[in-house]
Design a protein around this motif. Structure first.
Motif, short mmCIF file in Angstrom:
data_model
loop_
_atom_site.label_atom_id
_atom_site.label_comp_id
_atom_site.label_asym_id
_atom_site.label_seq_id
_atom_site.Cartn_x
_atom_site.Cartn_y
_atom_site.Cartn_z
N ARG A 116 0.84 -1.20 0.00
CA ARG A 116 0.00 0.00 0.00
C ARG A 116 0.88 1.26 0.00
O ARG A 116 0.58 2.24 -0.69
CB ARG A 116 -0.93 0.02 1.21
N THR A 117 1.92 1.17 0.84
CA THR A 117 2.84 2.32 0.88
C THR A 117 3.47 2.52 -0.50
O THR A 117 3.55 3.65 -1.01
CB THR A 117 3.94 2.08 1.94
N ARG A 118 3.90 1.48 -1.11
CA ARG A 118 4.53 1.56 -2.44
C ARG A 118 3.52 2.09 -3.46
O ARG A 118 3.86 2.95 -4.30
CB ARG A 118 5.04 0.16 -2.84
N GLU A 119 2.29 1.56 -3.40
CA GLU A 119 1.26 2.04 -4.32
C GLU A 119 1.00 3.54 -4.10
O GLU A 119 0.82 4.30 -5.06
CB GLU A 119 -0.03 1.24 -4.14
N ALA A 120 0.95 3.91 -2.80
CA ALA A 120 0.71 5.34 -2.50
C ALA A 120 1.85 6.18 -3.02
O ALA A 120 1.64 7.28 -3.57
CB ALA A 120 0.53 5.53 -1.00
N GLU A 121 3.08 5.69 -2.86
CA GLU A 121 4.24 6.44 -3.38
C GLU A 121 4.18 6.55 -4.89
O GLU A 121 4.46 7.62 -5.46
CB GLU A 121 5.56 5.73 -2.97
N LEU A 122 3.84 5.42 -5.56
CA LEU A 122 3.75 5.46 -7.02
C LEU A 122 2.63 6.40 -7.48
O LEU A 122 2.79 7.14 -8.44
CB LEU A 122 3.54 4.03 -7.58
N GLU A 123 1.56 6.35 -6.76
CA GLU A 123 0.43 7.22 -7.11
C GLU A 123 0.80 8.69 -6.92
O GLU A 123 0.50 9.56 -7.75
CB GLU A 123 -0.77 6.88 -6.20
N ALA A 124 1.52 8.96 -5.82
CA ALA A 124 1.95 10.33 -5.56
C ALA A 124 2.93 10.78 -6.62
O ALA A 124 2.90 11.94 -7.05
CB ALA A 124 2.59 10.41 -4.17
N ARG A 125 3.82 9.90 -7.06
CA ARG A 125 4.78 10.24 -8.10
C ARG A 125 4.06 10.52 -9.43
O ARG A 125 4.40 11.45 -10.16
CB ARG A 125 5.79 9.12 -8.28
N ASP A 126 3.11 9.64 -9.70
CA ASP A 126 2.35 9.83 -10.95
C ASP A 126 1.62 11.16 -10.94
O ASP A 126 1.56 11.86 -11.95
CB ASP A 126 1.36 8.67 -11.17
N GLU A 127 1.04 11.51 -9.81
CA GLU A 127 0.30 12.77 -9.73
C GLU A 127 1.26 13.95 -9.80
O GLU A 127 0.94 14.99 -10.38
CB GLU A 127 -0.50 12.84 -8.41
N ALA A 128 2.43 13.79 -9.21
CA ALA A 128 3.42 14.87 -9.25
C ALA A 128 3.95 15.06 -10.67
O ALA A 128 4.28 16.15 -11.09
CB ALA A 128 4.57 14.57 -8.29
N ALA A 129 4.02 13.94 -11.39
CA ALA A 129 4.52 14.01 -12.75
C ALA A 129 3.48 14.66 -13.64
O ALA A 129 3.83 15.22 -14.69
CB ALA A 129 4.89 12.62 -13.26
N LEU A 130 2.26 14.62 -13.29
CA LEU A 130 1.23 15.21 -14.14
C LEU A 130 1.12 16.67 -13.93
O LEU A 130 1.20 17.66 -14.11
CB LEU A 130 -0.15 14.61 -13.82
#
Length: 130
Positions: A116-130
């Motif tokens: 979940r932490t990894r998914e949240a980090e990936l999600e946060a990265r994806d959102e930051a990249a957008l």
């Protein structure tokens, strides 16, 4: 007078024969009584010997039965100890299994948390990249 002497001699001979017969008959009766007494003594000794043998056999049987009872008690005690050890081993294995199951659940929770932490980090990265 001669006739009388002859008669007396015959009477004396008859009396001597009668006395010998009585003595012989008395000796035979005495021998028969002695033989009967010996036979009774032999019978009594035989009965005493048989009674002693019977007592000995009885004592041996009691000893054998006591040994068999002792062996049965030892066997029962050994079996009870084996059952107790088996139950203890089963309880130990169950406790080990429960501990391993708890560890596995904790590891699964930890892995799920990491995912979940990894998914949240990936999600946060994806959102930051957008």
């Amino acid at each position: 007078d001669e006739e009388r002497t002859a008669t007396d001699v015959l009477a004396a001979k008859k009396k001597a024969l009668d006395d010998r017969f009585k003595a012989h008959d008395a000796a035979e009766k005495e021998a028969a009584l002695a033989l009967d007494a010996k036979q009774k003594a032999l019978d009594e000794r035989r009965r005493a010997h048989e009674a002693a043998e019977a007592e000995e056999v009885k004592a041996l049987e009691e000893k054998r039965n006591a040994a068999a009872a002792r062996r049965a008690a030892e066997s029962a005690a050994f079996e009870a100890e084996a059952v107790a050890l088996a139950a203890k081993r089963r309880d130990e294995l169950e406790a080990t299994l429960k501990a391993q199951e708890a560890e596995a659940k904790a590891a699964a929770v930890l892995l799920d948390e990491k995912r979940r932490t990894r998914e949240a980090e990936l999600e946060a990265r994806d959102e930051a990249a957008l």
